[in-house]
Design an enzyme around this catalytic site. Structure first.
Site, PDB file in Angstrom:
ATOM      1  N   ARG A   1      26.711  22.689  98.182  1.00 42.52           N
ATOM      2  CA  ARG A   1      28.006  23.227  98.590  1.00 42.52           C
ATOM      3  C   ARG A   1      27.853  24.146  99.796  1.00 42.52           C
ATOM      4  O   ARG A   1      26.903  24.921  99.881  1.00 42.52           O
ATOM      5  CB  ARG A   1      28.650  23.991  97.431  1.00 42.52           C
TER       6      ARG A   1
ATOM      7  N   TYR B   1      18.750  22.836 106.707  1.00 44.80           N
ATOM      8  CA  TYR B   1      19.839  23.383 107.511  1.00 44.80           C
ATOM      9  C   TYR B   1      19.328  23.704 108.915  1.00 44.80           C
ATOM     10  O   TYR B   1      18.144  23.997 109.112  1.00 44.80           O
ATOM     11  CB  TYR B   1      20.370  24.677 106.901  1.00 44.80           C
TER      12      TYR B   1
ATOM     13  N   ASP C   1      29.777  27.063 102.441  1.00 44.54           N
ATOM     14  CA  ASP C   1      30.783  28.121 102.411  1.00 44.54           C
ATOM     15  C   ASP C   1      31.859  27.903 103.466  1.00 44.54           C
ATOM     16  O   ASP C   1      31.752  27.026 104.323  1.00 44.54           O
ATOM     17  CB  ASP C   1      30.119  29.477 102.660  1.00 44.54           C
TER      18      ASP C   1
ATOM     19  N   ARG D   1      22.038  32.554 106.390  1.00 40.89           N
ATOM     20  CA  ARG D   1      22.744  33.497 107.259  1.00 40.89           C
ATOM     21  C   ARG D   1      22.067  34.867 107.240  1.00 40.89           C
ATOM     22  O   ARG D   1      22.058  35.587 108.249  1.00 40.89           O
ATOM     23  CB  ARG D   1      24.207  33.598 106.835  1.00 40.89           C
TER      24      ARG D   1
END
Length: 275
Positions: free
Chosen positions: A53, A113, A55, A200
């Site tokens: 999932r 990522y 954000d 992040r």
């Protein structure tokens, strides 16, 4: 009639969405849009399960999902057909019938990522919410040395969001590199799984080190602290892309080229999965 399991690779610009997961409130999500389009083609309600999932504001060039259907359709129906019912910022880019053992989330052995930073004196208008802008000069070599501390298996409490619901903060980072492509600086990280806001928070620490505001060793200090309050800022979501989910070869999952497509391809270094 027995159900067929179908796997898709989905690309999306997450800027307009409150994340991947459908919510009970009336807000736009990627999952809801995709399920609506699939339902149109399947002629029955479709529920999808994703590899990971994302954000609000986060993007994907290769999100993997699966669903079950008793509708008999050619694979092109699940790509070209579904895309006719999707908004322009979501696209199915691959589809494949898979065996019953395939599970988009639980079959994945790693996820990858890329976090894209745009370094310029001026904020960008093009790709405005698809890259993270900084006016600071970042030293990529310092950032690369710092991210070496994150490789391997560690307690990443310092890099998880306060509201993270994962049962354990321990994760295994398999690869982590920092590269410059012109004005783009790209953090490229693969792990067995990630914590909420983990990448992040990596980006926030590495950008601080790259700007010379903290020494390279600060990355290890933050990691060892096991305290989120010691980890500095959480970088914005705009530059974050889900770019790969890896599955055992025997499952024959669909694949696409490494994205996002505005970046050059870079060969990933070899790694060994933990036993």
């Amino acid at each position: 009639m027995s159900k067929q399991k179908v796997a898709l690779v989905v690309e999306y610009n997450g800027a307009a969405y409150k994340g991947w997961q459908a919510q009970k409130y009336d807000v736009a999500t990627v999952q809801e849009s995709l399920e609506h389009a699939l339902t149109k083609i399947a002629n029955h309600p479709v529920n999808v399960i994703c590899a990971g999932r994302t954000d609000a504001g986060v993007h994907a060039s290769a999100q993997v999902v699966h669903f079950e259907t008793d509708a008999v359709r050619p694979e092109r129906a699940w790509t070209l057909g579904v895309n006719t019912h999707l908004p322009s910022d979501i696209s199915v880019v691959a589809a494949k019938n898979v065996g019953e053992d395939f599970h988009a989330r639980f079959s994945a052995v790693s996820r990858r990522y890329r976090y894209v930073i745009y370094q310029s004196e001026f904020r960008p208008a093009i790709l405005a919410k698809q890259v993270t802008w900084t006016y600071k000069n970042l030293d990529v070599e310092r950032m690369q040395r710092a991210c070496e501390y994150f490789k391997g298996t560690h307690d990443f409490t310092s890099f998880r969001a306060v509201g993270c619901q994962a049962k354990s903060p321990v994760r295994t980072i398999l690869n982590f590199s920092v590269d410059r492509f012109g004005q783009y600086i790209v953090l490229d990280v693969r792990a067995n799984a990630f914590l909420h806001h983990m990448i992040r928070n990596f980006a926030g620490v590495l950008m601080t080190i790259g700007a010379g505001e903290q020494p390279v060793e600060w990355a290890k200090t933050v990691l060892d602290a096991k305290d989120r309050t010691q980890g500095g800022i959480t970088a914005p979501p705009f530059g974050l892309y889900f770019v790969d989910a890896e599955y055992p070869s025997e499952l024959e999952a669909p694949t696409v080229a490494l994205g996002p497509h505005f970046l050059p391809y870079k060969q990933e270094a070899e790694y060994v999965l933990p036993s």
